[in-house]
Structure formats: C-alpha cells, structure tokens
Design a protein around this motif. Sequence first.
Motif, PDB file in Angstrom:
ATOM      1  N   ARG A   1       0.831  -1.195   0.000  1.00 50.09           N
ATOM      2  CA  ARG A   1       0.000   0.000   0.000  1.00 50.09           C
ATOM      3  C   ARG A   1       0.874   1.257   0.000  1.00 50.09           C
ATOM      4  O   ARG A   1       0.510   2.279  -0.564  1.00 50.09           O
ATOM      5  N   LYS A   2       2.031   1.133   0.634  1.00 48.92           N
ATOM      6  CA  LYS A   2       2.925   2.293   0.685  1.00 48.92           C
ATOM      7  C   LYS A   2       3.504   2.596  -0.694  1.00 48.92           C
ATOM      8  O   LYS A   2       3.615   3.753  -1.086  1.00 48.92           O
TER       9      LYS A   2
ATOM     10  N   ALA B   1       0.992   4.365  -2.573  1.00 47.62           N
ATOM     11  CA  ALA B   1       0.885   5.771  -2.176  1.00 47.62           C
ATOM     12  C   ALA B   1       1.978   6.609  -2.828  1.00 47.62           C
ATOM     13  O   ALA B   1       1.745   7.744  -3.237  1.00 47.62           O
ATOM     14  N   ILE B   2       3.186   6.028  -2.957  1.00 43.57           N
ATOM     15  CA  ILE B   2       4.285   6.738  -3.629  1.00 43.57           C
ATOM     16  C   ILE B   2       3.929   6.949  -5.093  1.00 43.57           C
ATOM     17  O   ILE B   2       4.074   8.045  -5.642  1.00 43.57           O
TER      18      ILE B   2
ATOM     19  N   ARG C   1       1.007   7.046  -6.475  1.00 44.40           N
ATOM     20  CA  ARG C   1      -0.065   8.019  -6.635  1.00 44.40           C
ATOM     21  C   ARG C   1       0.441   9.444  -6.442  1.00 44.40           C
ATOM     22  O   ARG C   1       0.074  10.355  -7.169  1.00 44.40           O
TER      23      ARG C   1
ATOM     24  N   LEU D   1       9.642   2.839   4.802  1.00 42.77           N
ATOM     25  CA  LEU D   1       9.654   1.776   3.801  1.00 42.77           C
ATOM     26  C   LEU D   1      11.048   1.626   3.233  1.00 42.77           C
ATOM     27  O   LEU D   1      11.876   2.523   3.394  1.00 42.77           O
TER      28      LEU D   1
END
Lengths: 415, 322
Positions: A2-3, A6-7, A9, A221
């Motif tokens: 998910r991280k 997010a990057i 996006r 991350l």
Amino acid sequence: MRKIWAIVRREFVERVRTRWFWIGALLGPVLFGVVFFLSGQLGRGGGVKRIAIVDGTTTRVGARLAEQLDQSGAFQAVRVPVADGVVDSLTAEVRTKRLDGFLIVTDAAIDSGKVEYRGSNVFAGKGVLQRPVGEALTVVRLERAGVDPQVVARAALPLRLETRKITRGETAGESAAQSFSLAYFMGTILYTAILLYGINVMSSVLEEKTTRMVEVLVSSLRPFQLLLGKILGVGAVSIFQFLIWGVAGRLLLARRARLAAGDVGGADELFQVPHVTGATFAIFMAYFLGGFFLYSAMFAAVGAMSSTEQEARQAQQPVAWMLVLSFISMFAMLNDPGSALAVTLSLVPFSSPVAMPVRWAAGNLPASEIVLSLAILVAAIGGVTWIAARIYRVGILMTGKRPNLKELLRWIRTA
Amino acid sequence: MTSVAPAPTPILVLDRVHKAFADHTAVDNLSLAVPPGVIYGLLGPNGAGKTTTIRMIMDILQPDAGSVRLFGAPAGSRVHAGRIGYLPEERGLYRKMRVLDVLVFLGEMKGMERRRARRSAGEWLERLGLAQWRLRRIDELSKGMQQKVQFISTILHEPALVVLDEAFAGLDPVNAQVMKDVVLELRARGATILFSTHIMEQAEKLCEHVCIIARGRKLVDGPLGDIKRTRGGHHLVIAFDGSVGAAARVFADTTLVKKVDDYGQYAEVELAAGADPQRVLRDLVASGARLSRFELREPSLLKIFIDLVGPEAAQAGVRTDA
C-alpha cells in the motif's frame, strides 16, 4: 504494498497537477506538427521559385530553357536577353527579394553543360535546379540533333518511382516516405520521452534528498520500494502523456489529410501519414518501457549521488549522452537499417530503446533479432537496477561532496 | 543508579551498538534502555553521535555491531513504522505540495488509511491554527508554519514512540511552546518520547530520563533525579542569622571545603571530595554561628554536563576527536 501505491499516486497526481504537464501535453503535438511541416518545406528547396534566365546564347537555347522550366510548374522563369548591367540589376532584384536567383546561360551550355546560378540560397537552388535544367538541356540538344520533337517529348517523360515496403515476405501498403516518417517519428518521441521522464525521476530523487524527506520515508519503507514507486509513478505519467498525444495526434492527422489535398502537397512527399500497426505499437511501447526503466534507474542513481541541482546536471551528462548518441545515429540507421552499426546499436541495451524501433519502422527485421534485443534489454534492466538501487540506497542519505568512482564502487559493494 | 520499583519492559533497547564511518567512530559501544511512558533525553554536544544513534534506531543506518530492539522485538523500525513518529534534525517538506496532501501522504507512509489520515490531519491543522492553510502549497507557508506542519506529520498517526532529533532547534518561541505542550500531552496519553538536544536547560525542564553521550560514548544515563543525587551533593548554600561565629575557620579547612564564595551573611560552598556535609553543619554550629539556611543543593543538568563533557566541548559544541 500500500505504501508503494501511495508513492506511485503521489508522483502521478503531483505531476499531472502541474501547469507544465498540460502545456507539454498540448504543445507536444503542435511542436511535432511544426517540425514536420518545416522539414517538408526544407525538402522542397527553400522556396526557389522565381528565377530569371540571362540568355547569352546565339541560338534559341535560352528561350527554350525558360519555356521548359516555366512549363514544369515548379518555377516562374523569365528570359532576359544579355545586355550591359543586366547582371547588376538582377542582383539588385535578388537583394530586394523580388527574385530568388538567376541562371546565366551561354552557348557553352550545350557543349560543356556549364550553366551558372546566382541566388540567395544556392544550396537549395542547386538541389532543385540540377535535374530540370539538365533535362531541359537534353531536350534542346536532341532537338538540335534533328530528333523528332514528338519523340523527344515522349523520351523526356519524368520518372515516377513508386516504392512498396516488404515486411516478412509480404508487400505492405506503406511507401518509402511512410516508413521513413514513422521511423523518424518513433525515434524522436522515444528519445525525447525517455530523456524527459528519466530526468523527472532524477529531480524527484533529488528533491527528497535536499529536503531530507527521504529520512522520514526510508524509516517507513525500504529504499528499493521508494525507488520502485517513484519510477512506476513517473512512468504512469508518461503513458498518460502518450495517451493525450495519441488522441491529439489522431485528430491532427485526420485534419492534415484534408489539408494535404490543398497546398501542403510538397510536405507530404517526404512525410506521409504513417500507418501504425498493432505490432509497431507493441514494439514502441515495449522499447519505451524498457528504455524508461533502464534510464530512470540510472538517473535515480545520479540524483542520489548529487546534493544540488547543479551537481546533478553535471553528473547526468554521461547518462544523457548515451541517449543522445543513439538519437544521432538514427539518421545513419535510416539510410541503411541493415548495416553493422545499426545492428550493433539495436542490440546494445543503452541504445536499443531508440535504435530498434527505428530499424523496425525503416526496414525488414527478423523476429529473432527483436527477441534477442529485448532479452538483452531486460537483462540489462535487471543488472543496472541492481547497481542503481545500491547507489541510491547509500546516496540518498549522504550529503557533502559527490563521490568519486572509487567511493561509488564501495557504495555498490557495501550497500 | 537507584531504581526502586522493578523496571517495566523498555520500549527501546540499544545493546552495545557500534557505528564507524570512514574517518571516525560515530557511536562507540552504546547501550541504553528507554522505559515506556517517559520523556527521554539523549544529550550531548554537537557531533557526539546523537543523530547517528537516532538514525540507527530508525533503521536508516545499520549498526556495525550490536543490536537495536524496538517494542521488545529485534525487527527494524519499518515493521513498527505505524507506531513510531520521527522528526529528523534537518527539516523539509515537498515544497510544491499542498499542506493537506503532504500530511495525508506521510500518514499513508506510516500505514494509515487515507480517510483516517485526512481526518486526523484536519484536526491537528485546526488545533495548531493552520486550518485555513490546508489547501495552500508548502512553499506559500512561513518557516514557522512549515515547522508546525512537519511536527503534525510526525504525530499524525498517534505513535507510541516519538523520536525528535533536535526538535526545538530553530523554532521560534511561540512554536517551541506549542510543541512542548503537545509533547507533554502525548506523554500524558501514554506515549514515550525520545528527544535529542544539546541544550541542557531544555532537557532539564522536560526529561525524566537522560543519557549523556560524547564522542560516541555513554557518560551517564538513568532517571534525572538519580543522576542529580549521585552527581550532586557537593554544593552547600549557607545563610547566617546575625552571628557568623568562626565560620571563616571552618571554611578554611581544606579537608572539608574545596572552594567558598563568602558574602559575609551568605556563602556558597563546594565541598572537598569525600567530605560529609553534616560535619560542616556541626562545625559551624560549634563555632558559634547562627544559621537561617543550610541547604545541600543539587547541581543543574548543565553543570553535570559540563563536568562530564569538559567545558570546551560543551560550549564549543565541536567534536574534540576530529
């Protein structure tokens, strides 16, 4: 996971939100159109149209020549009898741009073929005049030799060489002009896009480094995940850009086909609307993505080892030059897509993303070569990314002076 | 070090952590334990190895030797990212991004769900008076406002452990006050706060636990009160009530007194090594002095710090081993 998403996006949304993205999206096709139109214009001889013929002959040769050139439709030719000061006054006409240039014809033209041209653009003049003047002289010589004017007229019928490309043993509907323009198109877009978006990745890495955002990110991350998200995000922006260009280009080309019926006919001779097949599109995308991943990994490493914009601009030059070289050699490859140089460039992974699609569009390619080239490219992406990620991992947390080659090797070993 | 109650399981343990860079040793065999629910100060002059230590805690750097345990587990900070808030020493945010977007993004980096991050960011912006700036770009904000935004990004996800590296450095007084209040509030909610600083006055007011390091080595650690008690007790403040008796003779006894600052009716005394303050009291009374005040004073943290680190290193704040 998910991280990383997010990057991706963040990179996508922040880039697409900028004014520059939309300026590029809208201006890109316009710019390409302009470049193509201009190259078409250049191909037509820089507008050498209005010429005078200074007739110093004792026979009808001068008059006949003027007649022939005028009838060809490409020129407005006027015969001027030789007289005192006529050259000077014609020179003045050229200077005031009422005339593009003038030919000086004497009796020597028939025997030795010597004709003089003076004009503002002699390079274009030579290109454009060579053939029609030569043909006109041939006609005059034949007539003087007593050949029947009707025979002469039939013999002087101009050549219309039509070309059809053979792809995998089948004759395609493409003309030489179409393949040339397709190859030129693909090469230019691939080169521009890989360079542009590669540098985008670099400045994104650099921004996180200079603002120290990277410390917060890397504590949440892994550096490789961050790098991956970044490259995927910027890559998504480029594909979105292509999508816009594709739609805009389609509209523009549809329009141009209508325009072509009118005045821009000359441009069409060299740059024709390319016929893009599914295979061509697949090759284009495969090499774009391959080239983008390869180069953006390198650009990311460059960003990671620099501390300021200026440093990065310097350090990215060796990487950018590899791309520039493959772009420059595109023209040689267009001339002879089967040459040893062209084959080598389309196999070497640093040039194949530009070279292979150009060769594909220009000439007949065995599928095995494409498979080999893609395999090498994928392997190179693996290797280069592995090294780049190590440089990235160490570099993003380093400040101060840029590492030299020895230090860089240590980074790669120890990371 | 006198811990009375059995110590609860520490939230963070460093066990003989060692880190060397090409030209010097940054952290040398450092061990420490941060108990839960305290404000823990990692103190030292500039270049002592505080930031390197914190970066190893945050899994940004790998120790050459030794281990870091967070929440009782050996895994790195990334596994616990959702429970840790980290404010690095050097500050910065994406300059072109909008305030709310930055906060939501950083919340996501900590594993928050978008909607929750958005709500929490909105609440904090409201609280710190930045609500009307939420859709502005970071580079439109003043420096102080940017600091607030970055601080919000550190605590947005309600971390159990907040790591602040030189958090108060460069803050304007108003922001420093806001930040202090929030830190105390987080602590009241049960969070543990680890913060590094080289400003002892600040640490003295906030920290319950401290660890003082210099040149990468630990000099002392433990509850601040314990340290003061064991390190202190060397200073007396004495006030006379009229008669000073033969106080001057008592002060002259070098087995008792190392240094005295005598004002006549008031004196500050530094005891000689091993001297018993009770003997000074007895001798003064025996000499006929009438006392209105006799106080064994605890040294300030700054004093302890200077004693340990050396005045040059403490003041200049430079590495002495470089």
